[in-house]
Design an enzyme around this catalytic site. Sequence first.
Site, PDB file in Angstrom:
ATOM      1  N   THR A  31       0.830  -1.195   0.000  1.00  0.00           N
ATOM      2  CA  THR A  31       0.000   0.000   0.000  1.00  0.00           C
ATOM      3  C   THR A  31       0.867   1.249   0.000  1.00  0.00           C
ATOM      4  O   THR A  31       2.008   1.230   0.474  1.00  0.00           O
ATOM      5  CB  THR A  31      -0.926   0.061   1.226  1.00  0.00           C
ATOM      6  OG1 THR A  31      -0.133   0.253   2.404  1.00  0.00           O
ATOM      7  CG2 THR A  31      -1.759  -1.182   1.365  1.00  0.00           C
ATOM      8  N   CYS A  37       4.064  12.222  -6.132  1.00  0.00           N
ATOM      9  CA  CYS A  37       4.936  11.054  -6.267  1.00  0.00           C
ATOM     10  C   CYS A  37       4.307  10.043  -7.217  1.00  0.00           C
ATOM     11  O   CYS A  37       3.110  10.080  -7.481  1.00  0.00           O
ATOM     12  CB  CYS A  37       5.148  10.385  -4.914  1.00  0.00           C
ATOM     13  SG  CYS A  37       6.071  11.361  -3.725  1.00  0.00           S
ATOM     14  N   HIS A  54       8.119   3.683  -4.850  1.00  0.00           N
ATOM     15  CA  HIS A  54       7.481   4.977  -4.580  1.00  0.00           C
ATOM     16  C   HIS A  54       8.589   6.019  -4.667  1.00  0.00           C
ATOM     17  O   HIS A  54       9.457   6.052  -3.820  1.00  0.00           O
ATOM     18  CB  HIS A  54       6.869   4.933  -3.179  1.00  0.00           C
ATOM     19  CG  HIS A  54       6.170   6.179  -2.750  1.00  0.00           C
ATOM     20  ND1 HIS A  54       5.160   6.137  -1.823  1.00  0.00           N
ATOM     21  CD2 HIS A  54       6.314   7.490  -3.073  1.00  0.00           C
ATOM     22  CE1 HIS A  54       4.723   7.364  -1.593  1.00  0.00           C
ATOM     23  NE2 HIS A  54       5.424   8.201  -2.343  1.00  0.00           N
TER      24      HIS A  54
END
Length: 182
Positions: A31, A37, A54
């Site tokens: 998650t 981003c 990420h």
Amino acid sequence: MQHLTSESIRDRVNVIQGTNFVTADPKIVLTTVLGSCVACCLFDPHAKVGGMNHFLLAQPREGMRSDNTEAERYGLFAMELLVNEMLKAGATRSTLRAHLYGGANMHAGMQAIGTSNARFAEDFLARDRIPLAHRDLGGTQARRVEFRAAMGQARCRLVEAEVPVEVRRPAVVHDQGEVELF
């Protein structure tokens, strides 16, 4: 695109800025929450392995030096690391499939960082010949992404940004030439 269900989910792993996670466990859900981003979710349907990264910025601003301690903030490092970790976990480059999420431009009138991040990620995948199976990029809202990596199942929801309480300056009272703050 396959969707997540809540049945048989054992663990959730939060993938924060500058990190990645690769797994072959079908019960692990990766998650993250994204604004400008970008997260790339990779999946190999034959090896049943997947992962997510990420990254904060596509690349350092011109003239800025980037040392190894902050390399993970940038797209090139994040994307190469994710691909390499997938290959180490048993994936085959030719069977990788990608999803891209994020890249919002959260603040009007500011530099379009989200657009730059999204463009970088799409270009990287095209150069590496990794097919983009799904994308949810751009706009002005944050996103919450959940990815059951080993199964290639994803869910992306828009997140309503909380409106910050207006910061008020203290009142200034002029009294006989003195300033009193309260």
